[in-house]
Design an enzyme around this catalytic site. Structure first.
Site, PDB file in Angstrom:
ATOM      1  N   ASP A  28      -1.538  -1.588 -13.503  1.00 56.00           N
ATOM      2  CA  ASP A  28      -2.383  -1.368 -12.304  1.00 56.00           C
ATOM      3  C   ASP A  28      -3.559  -2.251 -12.480  1.00 56.00           C
ATOM      4  OD1 ASP A  28      -3.413  -0.792  -9.679  1.00 56.00           O
ATOM      5  OD2 ASP A  28      -2.938   1.423  -9.968  1.00 56.00           O
ATOM      6  N   ALA A  83       1.095  -1.738  -4.066  1.00 51.26           N
ATOM      7  CA  ALA A  83       1.011  -2.895  -2.950  1.00 51.26           C
ATOM      8  C   ALA A  83      -0.297  -2.861  -2.351  1.00 51.26           C
ATOM      9  CB  ALA A  83       1.869  -2.749  -2.031  1.00 51.26           C
ATOM     10  N   SER A 120       8.456   0.193   3.298  1.00 50.55           N
ATOM     11  CA  SER A 120       7.603   1.072   4.126  1.00 50.55           C
ATOM     12  C   SER A 120       8.210   1.112   5.569  1.00 50.55           C
ATOM     13  CB  SER A 120       6.371   0.270   4.423  1.00 50.55           C
ATOM     14  OG  SER A 120       5.530   0.953   5.387  1.00 50.55           O
ATOM     15  N   TYR A 166       0.685  -6.069   7.164  1.00 53.29           N
ATOM     16  CA  TYR A 166       1.292  -5.369   6.170  1.00 53.29           C
ATOM     17  C   TYR A 166       2.767  -5.206   6.126  1.00 53.29           C
ATOM     18  CZ  TYR A 166       2.529  -1.086   3.909  1.00 53.29           C
ATOM     19  OH  TYR A 166       3.147   0.023   3.178  1.00 53.29           O
ATOM     20  N   VAL A 171       3.608   9.444   3.568  1.00 49.85           N
ATOM     21  CA  VAL A 171       3.654  10.225   2.491  1.00 49.85           C
ATOM     22  C   VAL A 171       2.203  11.011   2.424  1.00 49.85           C
ATOM     23  CG1 VAL A 171       3.746  10.192  -0.105  1.00 49.85           C
ATOM     24  CG2 VAL A 171       5.030   8.560   1.282  1.00 49.85           C
ATOM     25  N   LYS A 178      -7.518   6.242  -1.500  1.00 48.07           N
ATOM     26  CA  LYS A 178      -7.184   5.326  -0.481  1.00 48.07           C
ATOM     27  C   LYS A 178      -8.125   5.246   0.815  1.00 48.07           C
ATOM     28  CE  LYS A 178      -2.225   6.116  -1.096  1.00 48.07           C
ATOM     29  NZ  LYS A 178      -1.044   6.565  -0.607  1.00 48.07           N
ATOM     30  N   SER A 196      -4.186   9.827  22.472  1.00 48.02           N
ATOM     31  CA  SER A 196      -3.097   8.936  22.866  1.00 48.02           C
ATOM     32  C   SER A 196      -3.585   7.835  23.823  1.00 48.02           C
ATOM     33  CB  SER A 196      -1.946   9.745  23.523  1.00 48.02           C
ATOM     34  OG  SER A 196      -0.977   8.980  23.749  1.00 48.02           O
ATOM     35  N   ARG A 236       5.143  11.726  13.733  1.00 49.10           N
ATOM     36  CA  ARG A 236       5.523  10.880  12.449  1.00 49.10           C
ATOM     37  C   ARG A 236       6.600  11.569  11.560  1.00 49.10           C
ATOM     38  NH1 ARG A 236       1.264   6.802  11.591  1.00 49.10           N
ATOM     39  NH2 ARG A 236       0.707   5.994  13.608  1.00 49.10           N
TER      40      ARG A 236
END
Length: 293
Positions: free
Chosen positions: A3, A47, A86, A113, A142, A150, A175, A187
């Site tokens: 890493d 990534a 992904s 991405y 995830v 993150k 929305s 999701r």
């Protein structure tokens, strides 16, 4: 472990872990040339995962070129490889969520991405030289322990936990699609412990190379997720809404649901964790005790 170890937030995730060696990602391929006989299997999960990243040069270096170099090194030394793709590759989902190789060239991701991940998937399946065994895992949403570094890209569960603890309420994106009510965006949320189980399965079952979805096969709403977080904290739900930020509004996925038939077809038969159970475990056994940076 390989890493970029300059981030203190990342290093905090390694507290209490047993590692044989740290190798900087810039030095890894030189290290592999010297130590490949000690390596049995490579999980390439690193990534640039920021879906708002617009610098294609950065994405090309980290998500495309580095992965190509990893692939070629695994071919050279005949090492099995599992790499992270992904669900962002599916874009708006107009072609569905099947991991059939024939659909790869037709997919149109909604952001750079996703494009970088789809570009590598397409490159990989076209290569005449392949690792001894390989699998590309299309991760859906995830969540779970050790995502704390993150920032904005951490799961909604972590953001919900922090907001509820600080303010007693949780704010979700409104929305901007008339087909979905506020909070009813859906999701496929998959618990990180299930991701680990699939990786272990592939470690020990190396007969069927290819690209595989990794979700649960069941889409759930952000309201489901948020209500489960309140329940795990034994708090009364207080949910509010705000406009989706403009920098992601036009590329926002309103629905994802993994077609898991391909992974099931090669013998993976473990059940996936229900969203309510995964959130309860994550919140009560990791977040509340303070096991995060």
């Amino acid at each position: 472990m390989v890493d970029n170890f300059t981030s203190e937030r990342k290093l905090a995730n390694l507290t209490g872990k047993r590692l044989r060696e740290y190798v900087d990602r810039e030095e890894f391929f030189e290290w592999l040339d010297a130590h490949h006989q000690q390596v049995e299997f490579i999980f390439h999960l690193g990534a640039r995962t920021d879906t708002t990243e617009q610098n294609r040069d950065v994405l090309n270096v980290l998500n495309l070129d580095y992965s190509k170099q990893m692939w070629l090194a695994c071919c050279q030394y005949q090492l099995p490889l599992v790499y992270a793709s992904s669900a962002a590759t599916y874009g708006s989902g107009t072609l569905g969520y099947s991991d059939d190789d024939a659909l790869l060239p037709l997919l149109r991701p909604l952001n750079p991405y996703g494009e970088s991940k789809n570009d590598f998937d397409n490159w990989a399946v076209q290569q005449p030289a392949k690792p001894l065994f390989w699998a590309g895992l299309k991760f859906f949403n995830v969540y779970g322990p050790n995502e704390y570094h993150k920032g904005r890209m951490a799961s909604v569960i972590l953001h919900a936990f922090r907001q509820i603890q600080d303010t007693g309420s949780m704010t979700l994106f409104r929305s901007h699609n008339p087909e979905y009510a506020d909070g009813e965006q859906q999701r496929d949320f998959v618990y990180v412990k299930d991701v680990v189980e699939v990786c272990f399965f592939l470690l020990h079952n190396r007969r069927n190379s290819g690209i595989y979805n990794l979700g649960t096969g069941e889409a759930r709403t952000f309201l489901d997720l948020t209500l489960s977080t309140f329940a795990a904290l034994d708090r009364t739900a207080d949910i509010r809404f705000r406009d989706t930020p403009e920098d992601i509004r036009d590329t926002y996925q309103y629905f994802t649901q993994a077609d898991m038939s391909k992974l099931r077809s090669i013998g993976y038969d473990r059940p996936f964790t229900r969203l309510e159970d995964g959130i309860s475990d994550y919140v009560r056994n990791y977040l509340v005790p303070g096991q995060y940076y």
